[in-house]
Write a protein that holds these residues in place. Structure first.
Motif, mmCIF file in Angstrom:
data_model
loop_
_atom_site.group_PDB
_atom_site.id
_atom_site.type_symbol
_atom_site.label_atom_id
_atom_site.label_comp_id
_atom_site.label_asym_id
_atom_site.label_seq_id
_atom_site.Cartn_x
_atom_site.Cartn_y
_atom_site.Cartn_z
ATOM 1 N N ARG A 139 0.835 -1.205 0.000
ATOM 2 C CA ARG A 139 0.000 0.000 0.000
ATOM 3 C C ARG A 139 0.873 1.259 0.000
ATOM 4 O O ARG A 139 0.659 2.176 -0.795
ATOM 5 C CB ARG A 139 -0.893 -0.030 1.250
ATOM 6 C CG ARG A 139 -1.763 1.179 1.446
ATOM 7 C CD ARG A 139 -2.300 1.207 2.867
ATOM 8 N NE ARG A 139 -1.212 1.326 3.834
ATOM 9 C CZ ARG A 139 -1.336 1.117 5.143
ATOM 10 N NH1 ARG A 139 -2.495 0.747 5.634
ATOM 11 N NH2 ARG A 139 -0.315 1.277 5.955
ATOM 12 N N PRO A 154 1.622 -5.885 14.777
ATOM 13 C CA PRO A 154 0.557 -4.871 14.821
ATOM 14 C C PRO A 154 -0.605 -5.167 13.882
ATOM 15 O O PRO A 154 -1.764 -4.950 14.241
ATOM 16 C CB PRO A 154 1.275 -3.591 14.392
ATOM 17 C CG PRO A 154 2.704 -3.819 14.637
ATOM 18 C CD PRO A 154 2.944 -5.295 14.525
ATOM 19 N N PRO A 179 -11.061 3.961 9.439
ATOM 20 C CA PRO A 179 -9.796 3.809 10.158
ATOM 21 C C PRO A 179 -8.826 4.933 9.789
ATOM 22 O O PRO A 179 -8.928 5.519 8.713
ATOM 23 C CB PRO A 179 -9.273 2.452 9.673
ATOM 24 C CG PRO A 179 -9.947 2.209 8.378
ATOM 25 C CD PRO A 179 -11.239 2.956 8.395
ATOM 26 N N ALA A 193 -6.134 2.187 13.493
ATOM 27 C CA ALA A 193 -6.223 1.302 12.320
ATOM 28 C C ALA A 193 -7.530 0.536 12.249
ATOM 29 O O ALA A 193 -7.912 0.053 11.179
ATOM 30 C CB ALA A 193 -5.064 0.324 12.318
ATOM 31 N N ILE A 194 -8.209 0.388 13.381
ATOM 32 C CA ILE A 194 -9.504 -0.296 13.319
ATOM 33 C C ILE A 194 -10.618 0.646 13.782
ATOM 34 O O ILE A 194 -11.599 0.222 14.383
ATOM 35 C CB ILE A 194 -9.506 -1.634 14.096
ATOM 36 C CG1 ILE A 194 -8.894 -1.500 15.478
ATOM 37 C CG2 ILE A 194 -8.788 -2.700 13.324
ATOM 38 C CD1 ILE A 194 -8.958 -2.797 16.282
ATOM 39 N N ASN A 218 2.628 0.813 19.404
ATOM 40 C CA ASN A 218 2.979 -0.384 18.637
ATOM 41 C C ASN A 218 2.013 -0.599 17.468
ATOM 42 O O ASN A 218 2.415 -0.844 16.340
ATOM 43 C CB ASN A 218 2.959 -1.608 19.565
ATOM 44 C CG ASN A 218 3.317 -2.884 18.829
ATOM 45 O OD1 ASN A 218 4.149 -2.873 17.932
ATOM 46 N ND2 ASN A 218 2.688 -3.976 19.194
ATOM 47 N N GLN A 219 0.726 -0.482 17.766
ATOM 48 C CA GLN A 219 -0.262 -0.764 16.731
ATOM 49 C C GLN A 219 -0.310 0.319 15.660
ATOM 50 O O GLN A 219 -0.688 0.060 14.527
ATOM 51 C CB GLN A 219 -1.634 -0.957 17.365
ATOM 52 C CG GLN A 219 -1.724 -2.247 18.167
ATOM 53 C CD GLN A 219 -3.029 -2.359 18.943
ATOM 54 O OE1 GLN A 219 -4.097 -2.095 18.428
ATOM 55 N NE2 GLN A 219 -2.928 -2.741 20.207
ATOM 56 N N ARG A 228 2.315 2.102 14.599
ATOM 57 C CA ARG A 228 3.561 2.335 13.860
ATOM 58 C C ARG A 228 3.480 1.837 12.422
ATOM 59 O O ARG A 228 4.145 2.351 11.540
ATOM 60 C CB ARG A 228 4.746 1.706 14.602
ATOM 61 C CG ARG A 228 4.804 0.218 14.583
ATOM 62 C CD ARG A 228 5.832 -0.303 15.558
ATOM 63 N NE ARG A 228 5.585 -1.672 15.913
ATOM 64 C CZ ARG A 228 6.166 -2.715 15.315
ATOM 65 N NH1 ARG A 228 7.039 -2.515 14.363
ATOM 66 N NH2 ARG A 228 5.872 -3.938 15.683
ATOM 67 N N ARG A 229 2.612 0.838 12.188
ATOM 68 C CA ARG A 229 2.474 0.344 10.817
ATOM 69 C C ARG A 229 1.987 1.445 9.877
ATOM 70 O O ARG A 229 2.371 1.504 8.721
ATOM 71 C CB ARG A 229 1.472 -0.803 10.806
ATOM 72 C CG ARG A 229 1.301 -1.447 9.454
ATOM 73 C CD ARG A 229 0.074 -2.330 9.420
ATOM 74 N NE ARG A 229 -1.146 -1.549 9.414
ATOM 75 C CZ ARG A 229 -2.363 -2.083 9.432
ATOM 76 N NH1 ARG A 229 -2.520 -3.370 9.505
ATOM 77 N NH2 ARG A 229 -3.444 -1.315 9.400
ATOM 78 N N ASP A 230 1.121 2.316 10.421
ATOM 79 C CA ASP A 230 0.503 3.339 9.577
ATOM 80 C C ASP A 230 1.135 4.703 9.792
ATOM 81 O O ASP A 230 0.499 5.721 9.547
ATOM 82 C CB ASP A 230 -1.005 3.400 9.875
ATOM 83 C CG ASP A 230 -1.664 2.059 9.634
ATOM 84 O OD1 ASP A 230 -1.425 1.480 8.570
ATOM 85 O OD2 ASP A 230 -2.396 1.582 10.514
ATOM 86 N N ASP A 240 3.200 6.359 8.197
ATOM 87 C CA ASP A 240 3.253 7.232 7.014
ATOM 88 C C ASP A 240 1.895 7.844 6.693
ATOM 89 O O ASP A 240 1.807 8.892 6.078
ATOM 90 C CB ASP A 240 3.734 6.431 5.787
ATOM 91 C CG ASP A 240 5.211 6.088 5.897
ATOM 92 O OD1 ASP A 240 5.898 6.751 6.695
ATOM 93 O OD2 ASP A 240 5.670 5.173 5.195
ATOM 94 N N LEU A 241 0.839 7.152 7.092
ATOM 95 C CA LEU A 241 -0.500 7.627 6.773
ATOM 96 C C LEU A 241 -1.010 8.632 7.793
ATOM 97 O O LEU A 241 -1.716 9.572 7.448
ATOM 98 C CB LEU A 241 -1.486 6.445 6.705
ATOM 99 C CG LEU A 241 -1.225 5.408 5.626
ATOM 100 C CD1 LEU A 241 -2.234 4.284 5.716
ATOM 101 C CD2 LEU A 241 -1.324 6.070 4.249
#
Lengths: 608, 333
Positions: free
Chosen positions: A305, A430, B102, B116-117, B288-289, B291-293, B295-296
């Motif tokens: 993505r 995550p 999200p 994210a959720i 932690n959760q 960090r994946r996003d 960039d967004l």
């Protein structure tokens, strides 16, 4: 050690190898694929037709087209490839080989067979291979004039001499057992005869990748296995130069390589490749965007993505994407109440909002919802199974589960009306944490499930499901898991659905056939019978029907629930070409880049 | 005090002993003991930066208590969003999927956006403070009671007991705390907030023991303690009446600083997915959760990180100031 114990040990070793391969990367790992197929040109035509009929293009399925190209490749240049992880080792028979490894090792070792774009397998180092009527003896002919990197000649005896080494290999021993291979003999200078202990129409698939399909120089390997790891010798398009662990592995062009492209140009095109493990997804993408590396390998939807977004914003990159059979989700331990009752499994599956889970995984527009062990692009995909799969229906799920909960004879021993207990466990990634919380919300909302969310490190997570201490039953109840692969279905299904324990095997008259790789412990004699039957024929339609019947039964009994298929990608600087148009030596179009595994002998750099 | 004849044992009235002891512990120069200050008076004494820190702590921990009361007593009826409600998921009460998104940017509905959720980030940060509060409180209580007492004791009685106790403390100190916690949480599959707080508290005992022992050593040599010893006061009484009361202010003010460390440890555990059971929000697991996003929506990482940073900074500021204040008061003894 008696034969039975030895077989069990082999099976156990193989299971560990498979586990490590499947889980060696991050949790979105495409997993290890054992591959297999049927042979024969006539059959391939049939397969192609069936693909067109059964496959479908769904929203989000944006696989890079595998197609031949008229472009003339240029020779020279070097590239750096960012991999998601360092590879375990340089020995295909010994070291677990996941997706990053399958980018590195084929540069040094040629495979005997290779996968084609239409789902078949054809010769690479083998010019041809054929089987007897019952698929227990396979005879192949090696191409002539092939030499190892040390200058020695490749003969049938070399391949035969590999066999004793492979029989002792940590990963190859299990694959040998699973394939049914019991002997390899040089029956001519270039003729090899493989003898199997059982029918296996998909045997060529095992010759298309590690751990038993890659050709290494057997004398050095047998003499000193550790020294061989430091100085690997194959017949591949590149020669090993150096390996700085966790930093860089360098290979250089093999000037004596036998391979030619269709224009008669000697392969490989590139002079040098540097493989760099960059575990952090963001850093790996940044390295590509900054041209520090020219290729980025990823098995993560979130990275795809982000890379797409960068490309759309003008970054000079191209995404080679692939939607694999490997599918995420989870499994129920059907030997542990209440998951021994199909009402519970079905009810919970009906409360699995796949779209939301995929969104939580960052896969919206990238990953297709799973309904079976095959993606819509697979020749084995079945619309009938897709229609039979219990799709999200909260009310129906509650009703199904309520039926169990109110049953005074319910299997978990609780009083009627009490909620069931579910330990929903995933590795602490995550994306998986987000996905499991989506499930938790809907399951909890039913009022019929007490959900405990747990996260254990990858190895604990696997051991928890393996259950080596309790006869491979495991302690898991509802467990995040991935299943399937892009090889022949028999390579993963036969083990995943074989009797999970000695008791189950004995009860079904299958003594001695126990698979620790049956993680969900689901067993159905008819299903297993179909799987065995599918390895005794190379007729695609017949095999398709058998696998479809298996999938239909799984959709009915739901030992596994699905989220989405695994999308993988190789992101490249736009001058890196050839990843989706490479061909086999006979001119057949190759399979492309499943599981983000590039065929680097035919990659080239476009002139500026 | 009158010298007694050699060889003659004088019975000194115990009532007078206490009076002597107490008299020695007051401010000798000013002649009056330090006055107890009200919280408001203490607040007014603080420099401006410490004041701001105190206000932040009150907001964070007050908010956490409010959120908990809302959840436990009012069943979510008070004005604060449910931290676990996924605004885009299926809602059985309506029979439809929610319309939230999200990784939303901040809006009036979601002051700090969504994760994210599609859960409200502000609500999760407020609720996340509860975990920090509990972990810090339990660990501090554990440290003060056990560590504080042990340190006071061995600093006062010395000898072999001190050697043994401090050796054990050194052994515990030698363990890398985070690694030990990771092992315990992984092996015993502990996910209960109170148990995690107890484990962290156990690991903070050595620090408290050392602080209180150092103070106990110093106080044990002060005149009023020597005097109490000289007149034959029982060691237990001296410990209870002279040592512990004088060690306690320092240990209490140290607790603020230690709490900051404990919150960081819990944050690290949460970040690694090894703290309290999900979906309970903690600042660590939020980071932690998210960090994946990153960039967004950077805010999803930055917001809980800032909550953690400001809280730790504030605890350190207030703790340091209280330590200085208690040291100043102790010097007046």
């Amino acid at each position: 050690m008696n034969k039975r114990s030895f077989t069990k040990l082999l099976a156990l070793l193989f299971s560990f190898a498979m586990i490590a391969a499947a889980c060696g990367g991050d949790s979105s790992d495409g997993g290890e694929d054992t591959t297999d197929t049927t042979a024969g040109d006539a059959e391939e035509t049939e397969t192609e037709d069936t693909v067109a009929e059964s496959g479908t293009e769904a929203e989000g399925d944006v696989d890079t087209e595998v197609e031949a190209t008229d472009a003339v490749a240029t020779q020279g240049g070097e590239i750096a490839i960012g991999l998601e992880a360092e590879i375990v080792g340089m020995r295909p028979w010994e070291d677990t080989c996941g997706s990053p490894c399958m980018n590195v090792l084929p540069t040094i070792y040629d495979k005997l067979m290779e996968a084609t774009a239409d789902g078949g397998y054809e010769g690479w180092l083998l010019e041809d291979i054929s089987a007897n009527e019952d698929f227990t003896v396979w005879v192949g002919t090696l191409r002539s004039g092939v030499t190892f990197h040390d200058g020695s000649e490749l003969t049938a005896q070399s391949v035969a001499d590999m066999f004793p080494v492979q029989q002792e290999g940590a990963t190859s021993a299990g694959a040998i057992s699973a394939s049914g291979l019991i002997g390899v003999e040089a029956t001519g200078d270039l003729e090899i005869t493989y003898t199997l202990g059982q029918a296996n129409s998909a045997f060529p698939a095992y010759l298309s990748r590690a751990p038993i399909g890659m050709v290494f120089e057997p004398v050095s390997a047998a003499a000193d296995i550790d020294a061989f790891n430091e100085n690997p010798i194959g017949t591949g398009p590149f020669v090993f130069v150096s390996r700085d662990l966790d930093n860089e592995t360098i290979v250089e062009r093999n000037a004596d390589y036998w391979g030619m492209d269709s224009n008669g140009t000697q392969l490989p095109y590139l002079d040098k490749i540097s493989f760099r493990p960059i575990p952090d997804e963001g850093t790996r993408l940044d390295a590509l965007l900054s041209d520090t590396t020219q290729v980025m390998h990823t098995l993560r939807q979130g990275t795809i993505r982000d890379a797409r977004a960068a490309r759309d914003e003008g970054a000079d990159i191209f995404m080679f994407e692939f939607q694999g059979n490997n599918v995420g989700g989870g499994m129920f331990n059907v030997l542990v109440p209440p998951y021994d009752d199909v009402r519970v499994r079905r009810g919970l599956t009906q409360m699995n909002s796949q779209d939301n889970v995929i969104e939580a995984l960052g896969g919206t527009g990238i990953s297709l919802p799973g309904t079976q062990w095959f993606s819509p692009d697979s020749p084995w995909y079945s619309e009938k199974v897709a229609a039979a799969w219990p799709e999200f229906d909260f009310d129906a799920g509650v009703a199904t589960l309520q039926d169990y909960v109110d049953d005074p004879e319910r299997s978990d021993g609780k009083a009627a009306g009490e909620p069931i207990d579910a330990e929903l466990s995933c590795p602490p990634d995550p994306t998986l944490i987000a996905a499991m919380q989506v499930l938790e919300q809907t399951w909890t909302a039913s009022g019929l499930v007490t959900v405990e969310l747990t996260n254990y490190d990858q190895q604990t997570h696997i051991n928890y499901a393996l259950g080596a201490e309790n006869g491979f039953v495991g302690d898991h109840t509802t467990h995040c898991w991935r299943v399937s692969g892009d090889d022949d279905p028999s390579t993963f299904l036969n083990q995943a659905l074989a009797p999970p324990t000695a008791e189950v095997a004995a009860a079904n008259g299958l003594d001695g056939i126990v698979s620790p790789l049956n993680w969900s412990n689901y067993f159905d004699a008819e299903v297993f019978g179909s799987l065995v039957a599918a390895t005794a024929t190379d007729d695609f339609d017949e095999r398709y029907a058998l696998y479809e019947s298996v999938m239909l039964k799984l959709a009915e009994d739901v030992p596994i629930w699905f989220s989405g298929h695994t999308a993988t990608a190789l992101g490249v600087r736009s001058d890196v070409q050839g990843l989706s148009s490479w061909e086999l030596p006979n001119g057949t179009l190759g399979v492309g880049l499943p599981n983000a595994e590039g065929r680097w002998s035919m990659a080239w750099l476009a002139a500026e | 005090m009158t010298a007694t004849d050699p060889g003659t044992k004088t019975e000194f009235p115990s009532e007078r002993l206490t009076k002597v002891s107490t008299a020695m512990s007051i401010d000798a120069r000013q002649g009056t003991p330090p006055k107890r200050s009200s919280p408001w008076a203490v607040f007014k004494e603080m420099p401006i930066f410490v004041k701001l820190s105190a206000v932040w702590l009150i907001l964070v921990f007050g908010g956490a208590i409010y959120a908990k009361i809302d959840q436990v007593i009012f069943n979510g009826a008070l004005p604060l969003q449910d931290p676990n409600f996924q605004t885009n998921n299926f809602d059985p009460s309506t029979g439809e999927f929610g319309t939230g998104d999200p990784i939303e940017s901040p809006s009036w509905s979601h002051w700090l956006g969504t994760d994210a959720i599609a859960r409200d980030t502000f609500a999760r940060i407020v609720h996340g403070g509860w975990v920090s509060l509990i972990v810090a409180s339990v660990a501090a209580a554990f440290g003060i009671i056990v560590g504080g007492f042990l340190g006071s004791l061995v600093g006062f009685i010395r000898g072999r007991t001190e050697t043994i106790v401090m050796s054990i403390i050194d052994v515990i100190l030698a363990f890398p705390a985070l690694i030990l916690l990771l092992a315990m949480v992984s092996i015993f599959k502990v996910r209960d907030l109170f148990i995690i707080a107890m484990v962290i508290g156990f690991l903070s005992i050595p620090a408290y023991t050392r602080v209180s022992r150092a103070n106990s050593l110093a106080i044990s040599n002060r005149e009023f303690v020597l005097a109490a010893r000289a007149i034959g006061t029982k060691p237990a009484t001296i410990l209870r009446r002279e040592i512990i009361p004088n060690v306690l202010p320092t240990v209490l003010s140290y607790a603020m600083v230690a709490a900051a460390f404990v919150i960081v440890v819990e944050g690290s555990l949460s970040f690694l997915g090894l703290s309290v059971q999900l979906p309970t929000s903690t600042w660590g697991n939020m980071i932690n959760q998210a960090r994946r996003d990153i960039d967004l929506n950077l805010l999803q990482v930055v917001a809980p990180s800032l909550a953690l940073v400001f809280t730790v900074l504030s605890l350190n500021q207030v703790g340091d100031w209280l330590q200085k204040r208690s040291a100043h008061r102790a010097s007046a003894l």
